[in-house]
Write a protein that holds these residues in place. Structure first.
Motif, PDB file in Angstrom:
ATOM      1  N   VAL A 106      -3.668  -0.642   3.131  1.00 23.36           N
ATOM      2  CA  VAL A 106      -3.661   0.291   2.120  1.00 23.36           C
ATOM      3  C   VAL A 106      -2.778   1.569   2.694  1.00 23.36           C
ATOM      4  O   VAL A 106      -2.164   2.254   1.881  1.00 23.36           O
ATOM      5  CB  VAL A 106      -5.208   0.667   1.404  1.00 23.36           C
ATOM      6  CG1 VAL A 106      -4.864   1.864   0.612  1.00 23.36           C
ATOM      7  CG2 VAL A 106      -5.280  -0.697   0.502  1.00 23.36           C
ATOM      8  N   ARG A 107      -3.555   1.913   3.668  1.00 28.56           N
ATOM      9  CA  ARG A 107      -3.086   3.101   4.424  1.00 28.56           C
ATOM     10  C   ARG A 107      -1.477   3.043   4.980  1.00 28.56           C
ATOM     11  O   ARG A 107      -0.618   4.041   4.405  1.00 28.56           O
ATOM     12  CB  ARG A 107      -3.858   3.453   5.766  1.00 28.56           C
ATOM     13  CG  ARG A 107      -3.452   4.672   6.523  1.00 28.56           C
ATOM     14  CD  ARG A 107      -4.457   5.156   7.627  1.00 28.56           C
ATOM     15  NE  ARG A 107      -5.880   5.251   7.078  1.00 28.56           N
ATOM     16  CZ  ARG A 107      -6.802   4.640   7.738  1.00 28.56           C
ATOM     17  NH1 ARG A 107      -6.490   3.425   8.567  1.00 28.56           N
ATOM     18  NH2 ARG A 107      -7.936   4.864   7.283  1.00 28.56           N
ATOM     19  N   GLY A 108      -1.120   1.918   5.255  1.00 26.14           N
ATOM     20  CA  GLY A 108       0.210   1.741   5.714  1.00 26.14           C
ATOM     21  C   GLY A 108       1.216   1.557   4.496  1.00 26.14           C
ATOM     22  O   GLY A 108       2.315   2.203   4.513  1.00 26.14           O
ATOM     23  N   LEU A 109       0.756   1.119   3.315  1.00 30.25           N
ATOM     24  CA  LEU A 109       1.539   0.960   1.819  1.00 30.25           C
ATOM     25  C   LEU A 109       1.506   2.383   1.479  1.00 30.25           C
ATOM     26  O   LEU A 109       2.574   2.859   1.093  1.00 30.25           O
ATOM     27  CB  LEU A 109       0.601   0.204   1.020  1.00 30.25           C
ATOM     28  CG  LEU A 109       1.421  -0.078  -0.345  1.00 30.25           C
ATOM     29  CD1 LEU A 109       2.724  -0.892  -0.123  1.00 30.25           C
ATOM     30  CD2 LEU A 109       0.361  -0.841  -1.367  1.00 30.25           C
ATOM     31  N   GLY A 110       0.606   2.931   1.757  1.00 32.12           N
ATOM     32  CA  GLY A 110       0.606   4.548   1.145  1.00 32.12           C
ATOM     33  C   GLY A 110       1.533   5.363   1.886  1.00 32.12           C
ATOM     34  O   GLY A 110       2.443   6.129   1.568  1.00 32.12           O
ATOM     35  N   GLU A 111       1.653   5.324   3.219  1.00 32.08           N
ATOM     36  CA  GLU A 111       2.331   5.927   4.146  1.00 32.08           C
ATOM     37  C   GLU A 111       4.083   5.408   3.783  1.00 32.08           C
ATOM     38  O   GLU A 111       4.989   6.213   3.709  1.00 32.08           O
ATOM     39  CB  GLU A 111       2.297   5.665   5.386  1.00 32.08           C
ATOM     40  CG  GLU A 111       1.007   6.395   5.839  1.00 32.08           C
ATOM     41  CD  GLU A 111       0.528   6.208   7.309  1.00 32.08           C
ATOM     42  OE1 GLU A 111       0.829   5.542   8.130  1.00 32.08           O
ATOM     43  OE2 GLU A 111      -0.506   6.738   7.828  1.00 32.08           O
ATOM     44  N   GLU A 112       4.075   4.153   3.825  1.00 33.11           N
ATOM     45  CA  GLU A 112       5.490   3.686   3.595  1.00 33.11           C
ATOM     46  C   GLU A 112       6.147   3.866   2.068  1.00 33.11           C
ATOM     47  O   GLU A 112       7.400   4.276   2.315  1.00 33.11           O
ATOM     48  CB  GLU A 112       5.409   2.052   3.705  1.00 33.11           C
ATOM     49  CG  GLU A 112       6.592   1.248   3.497  1.00 33.11           C
ATOM     50  CD  GLU A 112       6.417  -0.094   3.228  1.00 33.11           C
ATOM     51  OE1 GLU A 112       6.659  -0.618   2.494  1.00 33.11           O
ATOM     52  OE2 GLU A 112       5.699  -0.654   4.457  1.00 33.11           O
ATOM     53  N   ARG A 113       5.262   4.158   1.116  1.00 34.29           N
ATOM     54  CA  ARG A 113       5.891   4.349  -0.010  1.00 34.29           C
ATOM     55  C   ARG A 113       5.481   5.737  -0.770  1.00 34.29           C
ATOM     56  O   ARG A 113       5.755   5.934  -1.930  1.00 34.29           O
ATOM     57  CB  ARG A 113       5.187   3.263  -1.119  1.00 34.29           C
ATOM     58  CG  ARG A 113       5.533   1.702  -0.723  1.00 34.29           C
ATOM     59  CD  ARG A 113       6.233   0.614  -1.621  1.00 34.29           C
ATOM     60  NE  ARG A 113       6.386  -0.438  -1.339  1.00 34.29           N
ATOM     61  CZ  ARG A 113       6.233  -1.738  -1.804  1.00 34.29           C
ATOM     62  NH1 ARG A 113       5.545  -1.662  -3.140  1.00 34.29           N
ATOM     63  NH2 ARG A 113       6.723  -2.475  -1.293  1.00 34.29           N
ATOM     64  N   GLY A 114       5.049   6.585  -0.006  1.00 31.94           N
ATOM     65  CA  GLY A 114       4.473   7.613  -0.293  1.00 31.94           C
ATOM     66  C   GLY A 114       3.310   7.875  -1.387  1.00 31.94           C
ATOM     67  O   GLY A 114       3.619   8.516  -2.439  1.00 31.94           O
TER      68      GLY A 114
END
Length: 148
Positions: A106-114
């Motif tokens: 979730v953290r990675g997805l948030g960072e990747e997609r803003g």
């Protein structure tokens, strides 16, 4: 979110009763199960009162509601650490589990997609170990996974 009700919204007898039932439960009771236990201690309590108490307790951050694949809400005391649920389609048993890797994804997805993710709900369903041991194995798909 505040975990204490404001001075205008007090923890009434009925609200305290509903909270105690959830706190003492080893399960994830629904409103009907909470009502049955509450009536053993206060015969005058109604289902509407239970629902109002649950709404208040959710708003106060004291309990959480989960959809566990049964078309209605189940309740538990609010948790400070993330955890997830597996629901058995055969016996309806709910198994809680931790999975720190979910937070990493979730953290990675948030960072990747803003994205700013505020809640994560993960519900797995299938057949639990107890039920699997009493039935034939499920067929597997070509990729090696079991058919959901």
């Amino acid at each position: 979110m505040s975990t204490k009700p404001s001075h205008h919204q007090r923890l009434t007898h009925q609200r305290r009763l509903v909270l105690e039932i959830i706190e003492n439960s080893q399960e994830h009771p629904d409103a009907e199960a909470i009502l049955l236990q509450a009536r053993a201690r206060d015969a005058r309590i109604s289902l509407a009162t239970v629902y109002r108490a649950l709404a208040f307790l959710k708003e106060a951050g004291l309990v959480q509601e989960h959809s566990l694949g049964q078309g209605h809400g189940h309740f538990e005391v609010a948790q400070s650490t993330p955890h997830y649920h597996f629901t058995c389609k055969q016996c309806a048993r709910v198994i809680e589990f931790s999975a720190p890797e979910v937070i990493d994804i979730v953290r990675g997805l948030g960072e990747e997609r803003g994205l700013q993710v505020t809640d994560v709900h993960l519900l797995l369903s299938g057949i639990c170990d107890r039920c699997r041991s009493s039935q034939p194995a499920l067929p597997h798909l070509a990729d090696g996974s079991s058919h959901p």
